[in-house]
Design an enzyme around this catalytic site. Structure first.
Site, PDB file in Angstrom:
ATOM      1  N   GLY A 245       9.408  20.589 -47.156  1.00 12.72           N
ATOM      2  CA  GLY A 245       8.823  20.471 -45.781  1.00 12.72           C
ATOM      3  C   GLY A 245       7.776  21.260 -45.655  1.00 12.72           C
ATOM      4  N   GLN A 246       6.798  21.702 -46.680  1.00 15.66           N
ATOM      5  CA  GLN A 246       5.678  22.325 -46.497  1.00 15.66           C
ATOM      6  C   GLN A 246       4.413  21.425 -45.999  1.00 15.66           C
ATOM      7  OE1 GLN A 246       4.345  24.503 -50.296  1.00 15.66           O
ATOM      8  NE2 GLN A 246       2.805  25.638 -48.964  1.00 15.66           N
TER       9      GLN A 246
ATOM     10  N   ASP B  50       3.397  31.750 -34.853  1.00 18.19           N
ATOM     11  CA  ASP B  50       3.284  30.260 -35.269  1.00 18.19           C
ATOM     12  C   ASP B  50       3.112  29.392 -33.825  1.00 18.19           C
ATOM     13  OD1 ASP B  50       5.089  28.182 -37.767  1.00 18.19           O
ATOM     14  OD2 ASP B  50       4.509  27.382 -35.682  1.00 18.19           O
TER      15      ASP B  50
ATOM     16  N   HIS C 268       7.908  32.235 -43.032  1.00 22.01           N
ATOM     17  CA  HIS C 268       8.356  32.033 -41.572  1.00 22.01           C
ATOM     18  C   HIS C 268       9.455  33.120 -41.023  1.00 22.01           C
ATOM     19  CE1 HIS C 268       7.235  27.709 -40.791  1.00 22.01           C
ATOM     20  NE2 HIS C 268       7.139  27.656 -42.202  1.00 22.01           N
TER      21      HIS C 268
ATOM     22  N   HIS D  75       3.086  31.194 -47.396  1.00 19.01           N
ATOM     23  CA  HIS D  75       3.646  31.876 -46.018  1.00 19.01           C
ATOM     24  C   HIS D  75       5.190  31.903 -45.762  1.00 19.01           C
ATOM     25  CE1 HIS D  75       3.289  27.262 -45.022  1.00 19.01           C
ATOM     26  NE2 HIS D  75       4.320  27.363 -44.132  1.00 19.01           N
TER      27      HIS D  75
ATOM     28  N   ASN E 257       8.978  27.334 -47.174  1.00 20.18           N
ATOM     29  CA  ASN E 257       9.087  26.215 -47.540  1.00 20.18           C
ATOM     30  C   ASN E 257       7.980  25.812 -48.696  1.00 20.18           C
ATOM     31  OD1 ASN E 257      10.757  25.508 -45.302  1.00 20.18           O
ATOM     32  ND2 ASN E 257       8.870  25.011 -44.014  1.00 20.18           N
TER      33      ASN E 257
HETATM   34  P1  AMP Z   1       5.089  24.728 -43.146  1.00 26.58           P
HETATM   35  O1  AMP Z   1       5.582  23.311 -42.545  1.00 26.58           O
HETATM   36  O2  AMP Z   1       6.260  25.548 -43.856  1.00 26.58           O
HETATM   37  O3  AMP Z   1       3.710  24.639 -44.254  1.00 26.58           O
HETATM   38  O4  AMP Z   1       4.716  25.690 -42.164  1.00 26.58           O
HETATM   39  C1  AMP Z   1       3.513  25.546 -41.213  1.00 26.58           C
HETATM   40  C2  AMP Z   1       3.535  26.144 -39.923  1.00 26.58           C
HETATM   41  O5  AMP Z   1       2.243  26.411 -39.841  1.00 26.58           O
HETATM   42  C3  AMP Z   1       4.180  25.467 -38.985  1.00 26.58           C
HETATM   43  O6  AMP Z   1       5.257  26.050 -38.362  1.00 26.58           O
HETATM   44  C4  AMP Z   1       3.046  24.957 -38.076  1.00 26.58           C
HETATM   45  O7  AMP Z   1       3.765  25.167 -36.562  1.00 26.58           O
HETATM   46  C5  AMP Z   1       2.141  26.523 -38.266  1.00 26.58           C
HETATM   47  N1  AMP Z   1       0.749  26.146 -37.826  1.00 26.58           N
HETATM   48  C6  AMP Z   1       0.187  25.223 -38.102  1.00 26.58           C
HETATM   49  N2  AMP Z   1      -1.277  25.498 -37.731  1.00 26.58           N
HETATM   50  C7  AMP Z   1      -1.243  26.726 -36.941  1.00 26.58           C
HETATM   51  C8  AMP Z   1      -2.019  27.397 -36.260  1.00 26.58           C
HETATM   52  N3  AMP Z   1      -3.337  27.156 -36.116  1.00 26.58           N
HETATM   53  N4  AMP Z   1      -1.774  28.652 -35.794  1.00 26.58           N
HETATM   54  C9  AMP Z   1      -0.375  29.196 -36.045  1.00 26.58           C
HETATM   55  N5  AMP Z   1       0.574  28.200 -36.625  1.00 26.58           N
HETATM   56  C10 AMP Z   1       0.265  27.117 -36.935  1.00 26.58           C
END
Ligand code: AMP
Length: 115
Positions: free
Chosen positions: A94-95, A31, A103, A101, A88
């Protein structure tokens, strides 16, 4: 056609990422904004927007994540003492990226409940 998500761009190698696992079904990468010493995102290559878009045909994919990808990462990143796997879903969940995906968070004690 709707615009590619950032994760689809990572799958297609249009955006760089620190990739830690890849096979024909899944990709895992660090991340960009880590919330723990280990913070890895596990994604299916199949474009599924969120958990509420899953169907029975995705059972094998989910099993693969839990029984192949996850054990590999737990071993590789020394998380045998415990970790948290979070998905999420939707605005209230919080998505922010609408490509399914997981985490994988570890390397510190995880409090409960989450915010
Ligand atoms: P969510 O908020 O559950 O949709 O998680 C999205 C996650 O993607 C967040 O933790 C961001 O920090 C991560 N994220 C967004 N863009 C990138 C990227 N280019 N490379 C790695 N992680 C990313």
């Amino acid at each position: 056609m709707s615009e590619k998500t950032i994760f689809k761009k990572i799958i297609d190698r249009e955006v760089p990422a620190d990739i830690v696992f890849e096979d024909e079904i899944c990709l895992a990468f660090k991340d960009v904004n880590p919330q723990a010493p280990v913070h890895i995102l596990i994604i299916p290559k199949k474009e599924i927007a969120s958990t509420d878009k899953l169907s029975a045909e995705d059972a094998e994919l989910l099993c693969h994540i839990y029984t192949v990808v996850l054990p590999y990462l737990v071993s590789e990143f020394a998380l045998s003492g415990g970790y948290r796997l979070v998905t999420n879903c939707g605005n209230n969940g919080g998505q922010t990226v609408y490509h399914l995906h997981f985490h994988l968070l570890g390397g510190r004690f995880m409090g409960w409940p989450p915010g």
